[in-house]
Design a protein around this motif. Structure first.
Motif, PDB file in Angstrom:
ATOM      1  N   GLN A 231       0.913  -1.169   0.174  1.00 28.83           N
ATOM      2  CA  GLN A 231       0.224  -0.004  -0.044  1.00 28.83           C
ATOM      3  C   GLN A 231       0.866   1.189  -0.070  1.00 28.83           C
ATOM      4  O   GLN A 231       0.701   2.113  -0.685  1.00 28.83           O
ATOM      5  CB  GLN A 231      -0.808  -0.032   1.241  1.00 28.83           C
ATOM      6  N   TYR A 235      -0.026   4.326  -3.043  1.00 27.88           N
ATOM      7  CA  TYR A 235      -0.232   5.560  -2.687  1.00 27.88           C
ATOM      8  C   TYR A 235       0.964   6.580  -2.843  1.00 27.88           C
ATOM      9  O   TYR A 235       0.333   7.588  -3.265  1.00 27.88           O
ATOM     10  CB  TYR A 235      -0.936   5.560  -1.256  1.00 27.88           C
ATOM     11  N   GLN A 256     -14.069   2.482  -8.477  1.00 33.84           N
ATOM     12  CA  GLN A 256     -13.512   1.557  -8.116  1.00 33.84           C
ATOM     13  C   GLN A 256     -12.708   0.650  -9.361  1.00 33.84           C
ATOM     14  O   GLN A 256     -13.396   0.665 -10.496  1.00 33.84           O
ATOM     15  CB  GLN A 256     -13.939   0.562  -7.103  1.00 33.84           C
ATOM     16  N   THR A 277     -18.592  -1.908  -3.276  1.00 38.05           N
ATOM     17  CA  THR A 277     -18.468  -2.928  -2.396  1.00 38.05           C
ATOM     18  C   THR A 277     -17.619  -4.371  -2.837  1.00 38.05           C
ATOM     19  O   THR A 277     -17.533  -5.166  -2.085  1.00 38.05           O
ATOM     20  CB  THR A 277     -19.847  -3.515  -2.043  1.00 38.05           C
ATOM     21  N   LYS A 282      -9.035  -2.511  -5.592  1.00 45.24           N
ATOM     22  CA  LYS A 282      -7.626  -2.275  -5.034  1.00 45.24           C
ATOM     23  C   LYS A 282      -7.517  -0.986  -4.382  1.00 45.24           C
ATOM     24  O   LYS A 282      -6.495  -0.698  -3.833  1.00 45.24           O
ATOM     25  CB  LYS A 282      -6.734  -2.140  -6.435  1.00 45.24           C
ATOM     26  N   LEU A 283      -8.475  -0.009  -4.415  1.00 47.70           N
ATOM     27  CA  LEU A 283      -8.419   1.402  -3.906  1.00 47.70           C
ATOM     28  C   LEU A 283      -9.464   1.467  -2.626  1.00 47.70           C
ATOM     29  O   LEU A 283     -10.658   0.967  -2.427  1.00 47.70           O
ATOM     30  CB  LEU A 283      -9.002   2.169  -4.830  1.00 47.70           C
ATOM     31  N   ASP A 284      -8.916   1.964  -1.480  1.00 49.39           N
ATOM     32  CA  ASP A 284      -9.811   2.725  -0.406  1.00 49.39           C
ATOM     33  C   ASP A 284     -10.287   3.757  -1.058  1.00 49.39           C
ATOM     34  O   ASP A 284      -9.734   4.994  -1.392  1.00 49.39           O
ATOM     35  CB  ASP A 284      -8.882   3.001   0.561  1.00 49.39           C
ATOM     36  N   ILE A 285     -11.645   3.801  -1.477  1.00 52.24           N
ATOM     37  CA  ILE A 285     -12.237   4.970  -2.116  1.00 52.24           C
ATOM     38  C   ILE A 285     -11.952   6.189  -1.691  1.00 52.24           C
ATOM     39  O   ILE A 285     -11.905   7.233  -2.323  1.00 52.24           O
ATOM     40  CB  ILE A 285     -13.835   4.499  -2.574  1.00 52.24           C
ATOM     41  N   THR A 286     -12.433   6.485  -0.430  1.00 49.92           N
ATOM     42  CA  THR A 286     -12.361   7.322   0.387  1.00 49.92           C
ATOM     43  C   THR A 286     -11.036   8.069   0.280  1.00 49.92           C
ATOM     44  O   THR A 286     -10.900   9.244   0.001  1.00 49.92           O
ATOM     45  CB  THR A 286     -13.057   7.555   1.641  1.00 49.92           C
ATOM     46  N   LYS A 287     -10.019   7.433   0.790  1.00 50.58           N
ATOM     47  CA  LYS A 287      -8.600   7.586   0.793  1.00 50.58           C
ATOM     48  C   LYS A 287      -8.023   8.278  -0.720  1.00 50.58           C
ATOM     49  O   LYS A 287      -7.407   9.193  -0.669  1.00 50.58           O
ATOM     50  CB  LYS A 287      -7.804   6.583   1.200  1.00 50.58           C
ATOM     51  N   ALA A 331     -20.765   4.983  -0.615  1.00 46.62           N
ATOM     52  CA  ALA A 331     -19.539   5.512  -1.012  1.00 46.62           C
ATOM     53  C   ALA A 331     -19.142   6.863  -1.184  1.00 46.62           C
ATOM     54  O   ALA A 331     -18.381   7.406  -0.795  1.00 46.62           O
ATOM     55  CB  ALA A 331     -19.058   4.453  -2.092  1.00 46.62           C
ATOM     56  N   LYS A 334     -19.245   9.046   1.975  1.00 50.10           N
ATOM     57  CA  LYS A 334     -18.118   9.063   2.582  1.00 50.10           C
ATOM     58  C   LYS A 334     -16.882   9.960   2.098  1.00 50.10           C
ATOM     59  O   LYS A 334     -16.109  10.371   2.768  1.00 50.10           O
ATOM     60  CB  LYS A 334     -17.475   7.543   2.662  1.00 50.10           C
TER      61      LYS A 334
END
Length: 347
Positions: A231, A235, A256, A277, A282-287, A331, A334
């Motif tokens: 990760q 990022y 996503q 969902t 592969k992504l933390d959508i919010t981050k 999503a 968030k």
């Protein structure tokens, strides 16, 4: 403490058309997509609007003023607004013949006229006109310098037309469009156009493939055979990508991706859109969204007043389930809670 109400949350209508048709599943009607959008709700929060593709079977690019007003009235009656519009420019490649390029510019002109009229009708408070090069990377690669020059010339003409209608154009960053199939070719094209009313449309599913250099390996940011569990490297790569493209970004799609490509019907393979969902995402959508919505110092850019969910080429069975859109809306909320802001509503 007030909950963020900006950027506004939009759903896209073109996933009901893209990748569908005679050689795939049938298109999903605009009315069905509007119904699914307006019925989505999470903790009392609903979608604020839609982004619209100006192509059949949802829209006729030769639509009359009366037809456009009916559309505006229909959307307004659902308490939704219209945001960004997709110009159907695929009949004439931007690096094609003189006739092809003239057709491209004419379609942009008609799309901008509709955009202006929707603004005047009070249903479109913000948004851009989305374009792409309408050509494949393989064709572009036969003469990179010459074809980039042609694309830039066509885009400049389109920008000048758009300016007459008070519109901005956003070039979609997607690995299947020649001249914008990598982050570096995208920047080179934007710099060559050199107009104040053009920018970049970022889609989180498509730009993830930029990191891999899928259609242009020499522009990859992540190492070959990248381990998605790493990760920190992921990022760090996303920061490099967004720092380069964020200054150009004027339209944004939350999405996503599972690190693969996908195509259905007549649509070329591009970054696979996954459900919000999807456990393989592969992504933390919010981050990840924060890398686009905040600058290098972590400050909000407020570069656009709405964001849109894009999920092209999902099966119809998935797209017609209301829970799909509730999950997507959750999503989006968030993302806004983490990277949005509050504005006092007009009285």
């Amino acid at each position: 403490m007030q909950r963020n109400n900006y950027p506004k949350l939009h759903n896209a209508t073109w996933p009901g058309i893209v990748g569908k048709g005679s050689d795939s599943e049938p298109p999903i009607s605009l009315d069905t997509l509007l119904e699914l959008t307006v019925n989505a709700e999470v903790d009392g929060i609903k979608f604020d609007g839609i982004d619209l593709g100006l192509f059949e079977p949802h829209f006729n690019i030769d639509e009359s003023d009366d037809g456009l007003k009916r559309l505006a009235d229909r959307v307004s009656s659902l308490n939704l607004e219209i945001g960004s519009l997709v110009a159907p420019i695929w009949g004439g490649p931007a690096m094609g013949s003189k006739e092809d390029r003239a057709l491209f510019v004419d379609i942009v002109k008609r799309s901008c006229r509709f955009g202006q009229e929707l603004r005047e009708l009070g249903v479109r408070p913000n948004g851009i006109i989305r374009i792409d090069s309408a050509c494949k990377p393989e064709a572009w690669s036969q003469d990179p310098a010459g074809n980039t020059k042609l694309i830039a010339e066509t885009f400049r003409e389109a920008c000048d037309v758009a300016a007459d209608y008070g519109e901005r154009l956003a070039a979609e960053g997607e690995i299947c469009w020649g001249g914008m199939h990598s982050w570096k070719t995208m920047i080179e094209t934007m710099e060559a156009v050199d107009r104040p009313n053009i920018g970049f449309q970022a889609d989180m599913a498509h730009t993830l493939l930029y990191l891999l250099g899928y259609n242009r390996p020499e522009d990859s940011i992540l190492p070959e055979n990248f381990d998605w569990n790493d990760q920190d490297t992921l990022y760090a790569g996303l920061k490099q990508l967004t720092d380069a493209l964020r200054p150009w970004t004027i339209d944004f799609h939350v999405a996503q991706n599972d690190g693969t490509v996908h195509g259905t019907g007549s649509h070329d393979k591009t970054g696979r859109h996954c459900l919000a969902t999807d456990p393989n995402g592969k992504l933390d959508i919010t981050k990840a969204a924060g890398y686009w919505l905040r600058n290098e110092n972590g400050e909000l850019t407020k570069a656009f007043k709405h964001i849109c969910w894009d999920g092209c080429m999902f099966p119809n069975e998935v797209m017609t389930k209301q829970q799909t859109w509730n999950d997507i809306l959750a999503a989006m909320i968030k993302v806004r809670d983490a990277h949005g802001w509050y504005e006092t509503p007009n009285p």
